[in-house]
Design a protein around this motif. Structure first.
Motif, PDB file in Angstrom:
ATOM      1  N   THR A 181      27.962 -11.612  38.158  1.00  0.00           N
ATOM      2  CA  THR A 181      27.764 -13.286  38.142  1.00  0.00           C
ATOM      3  C   THR A 181      28.723 -13.911  39.046  1.00  0.00           C
ATOM      4  O   THR A 181      29.584 -13.308  39.763  1.00  0.00           O
ATOM      5  CB  THR A 181      28.590 -13.713  36.467  1.00  0.00           C
ATOM      6  OG1 THR A 181      29.697 -13.237  36.458  1.00  0.00           O
ATOM      7  CG2 THR A 181      27.613 -13.172  35.468  1.00  0.00           C
ATOM      8  N   ASP A 183      30.922 -15.994  38.532  1.00  0.00           N
ATOM      9  CA  ASP A 183      32.168 -15.976  37.974  1.00  0.00           C
ATOM     10  C   ASP A 183      33.016 -14.897  38.422  1.00  0.00           C
ATOM     11  O   ASP A 183      34.014 -14.717  39.039  1.00  0.00           O
ATOM     12  CB  ASP A 183      32.348 -16.248  36.398  1.00  0.00           C
ATOM     13  CG  ASP A 183      32.339 -17.605  36.025  1.00  0.00           C
ATOM     14  OD1 ASP A 183      32.257 -18.460  37.091  1.00  0.00           O
ATOM     15  OD2 ASP A 183      32.275 -17.928  35.162  1.00  0.00           O
ATOM     16  N   PRO A 195      21.800 -14.535  43.081  1.00  0.00           N
ATOM     17  CA  PRO A 195      21.393 -13.438  41.983  1.00  0.00           C
ATOM     18  C   PRO A 195      20.210 -12.885  42.263  1.00  0.00           C
ATOM     19  O   PRO A 195      19.519 -12.039  41.340  1.00  0.00           O
ATOM     20  CB  PRO A 195      20.954 -14.853  41.115  1.00  0.00           C
ATOM     21  CG  PRO A 195      20.706 -15.968  42.108  1.00  0.00           C
ATOM     22  CD  PRO A 195      21.618 -15.619  43.460  1.00  0.00           C
ATOM     23  N   HIS A 222      27.308 -20.532  46.943  1.00  0.00           N
ATOM     24  CA  HIS A 222      26.336 -20.251  45.957  1.00  0.00           C
ATOM     25  C   HIS A 222      24.955 -20.828  46.537  1.00  0.00           C
ATOM     26  O   HIS A 222      25.047 -21.862  47.209  1.00  0.00           O
ATOM     27  CB  HIS A 222      26.774 -21.226  44.757  1.00  0.00           C
ATOM     28  CG  HIS A 222      25.734 -20.983  43.352  1.00  0.00           C
ATOM     29  ND1 HIS A 222      24.694 -21.659  43.424  1.00  0.00           N
ATOM     30  CD2 HIS A 222      25.997 -20.343  42.294  1.00  0.00           C
ATOM     31  CE1 HIS A 222      24.212 -21.101  42.211  1.00  0.00           C
ATOM     32  NE2 HIS A 222      24.944 -20.543  41.648  1.00  0.00           N
TER      33      HIS A 222
END
Ligand code: B1M
Length: 235
Positions: A181, A183, A195, A222
């Protein structure tokens, strides 16, 4: 009509011949390669769920993987494209202890298509191999994949080794894989996380650009951040 639902079923059932045949038809019909990939990725999700429920076991997962790889081989030239000389080098591998390579191979294909030369270290790759290859090939980027919760922690070792190396100040590290993830990537100090294979390309380019501009990158890039930046630029 190629019938991509047949492709999903073929990968779920581990029927490589049908998977390859439907992929050939879909390519001939001009269906974009990423659209052809989607049902195969979905199929792997279904296979994983069945494995969790103990309806199938490792051999069935393996034959599904073999079917997907057979079809992916046909898509590779389309995803990679042709033309330009690579101007960036990425060392790619699945982390030590982990033998899953389909996602890593997809990310590698997409990066090749985006003008990266790929040094593929395969699976079960320890930190020292990542660093040795990065030095040998003067890499801009290390890309690490992990599919197991038991192996994803090993990615931290690669990042720590890169940070500790005085001779690799501009080498960037991005990470990904189903259990990884944002995080977690932040916790282990990665420069980037994505992802999926398509957004991995944006992230890879962005983190390499920061190194080339000699700016210091803190935190992750991100995909949503990149998308927001694009929207702002376009407005
Ligand atoms: Co395994 N396996 N497996 N397996 N396997 C999973 C991962 C699992 C989730 C299945 C389940 O239980 N539901 C589970 C892990 C559970 C956990 O850790 N919590 C599991 C297990 C338990 C195991 C074994 C331990 C089983 C056993 O032996 N008892 C064993 C481990 C072996 C080892 O590695 N040491 C094992 C073995 C295998 C096979 C060898 C049989 C086979 C792999 C064959 C191969 O890869 N050559 C296999 C398979 C096929 C799977 C599933 C079904 C499918 C994985 C896959 O290829 N997905 C998987 C279930 C699942 O993921 N739902 C499962 C398709 C692929 C396109 O997706 O790799 O996620 P993925 O990649 C994506 C993104 O994650 C991202 O982009 C990709 C494309 O969009 N991405 C990145 C990936 N890398 C990236 C890197 C980036 C950025 C993005 O930057 C660098």
């Amino acid at each position: 009509m190629a019938g991509l639902e047949r492709l999903q079923l073929a990968v779920e059932m581990g029927d490589r011949d049908t998977a390859v045949a439907v992929t050939e038809e879909a390519i001939a019909e001009g269906i974009p390669p990423l659209e052809i990939l989607e049902p195969m990725t979905d199929a792997m999700g279904v296979v994983g769920e069945r494995f969790s429920r103990q309806e199938i076991f490792v051999p069935e997962m393996l034959i599904s993987a073999r079917a997907m790889k057979g079809a992916m081989a046909l898509l590779e030239p389309l995803l990679v494209g042709s033309g330009h000389r690579p101007d960036k080098v990425a060392v790619m591998g699945t982390i030590k202890g982990d033998l899953h390579d389909i996602g890593k191979n997809l990310v590698a294909m997409m990066l090749k298509g985006a003008n990266f030369e790929i040094i593929d270290l395969g699976t079960n790759t320890p930190a020292d191999e990542f660093l040795a290859a990065a030095r040998e090939h003067q890499a801009d980027l290390i890309g690490i994949s992990a599919l197991l919760t038991t192996t994803m922690g090993n990615m931290r070792g690669v990042i720590e080794a890169v940070r500790a190396a005085d001779d690799l100040p501009d080498l960037r590290v991005i990470v990904g894989g189903a259990p990884v993830t944002l995080d977690f990537a932040t916790q282990i100090g990665a420069d980037g996380w994505a992802p999926d294979a398509a957004s991995a390309v944006d992230v890879a380019k962005a983190v390499v650009d920061t190194a080339r501009g000699r700016t210091t990158l803190s935190g992750l890039i991100h995909p949503d951040v990149i998308a927001a930046a694009r929207d702002t630029a376009a407005a």
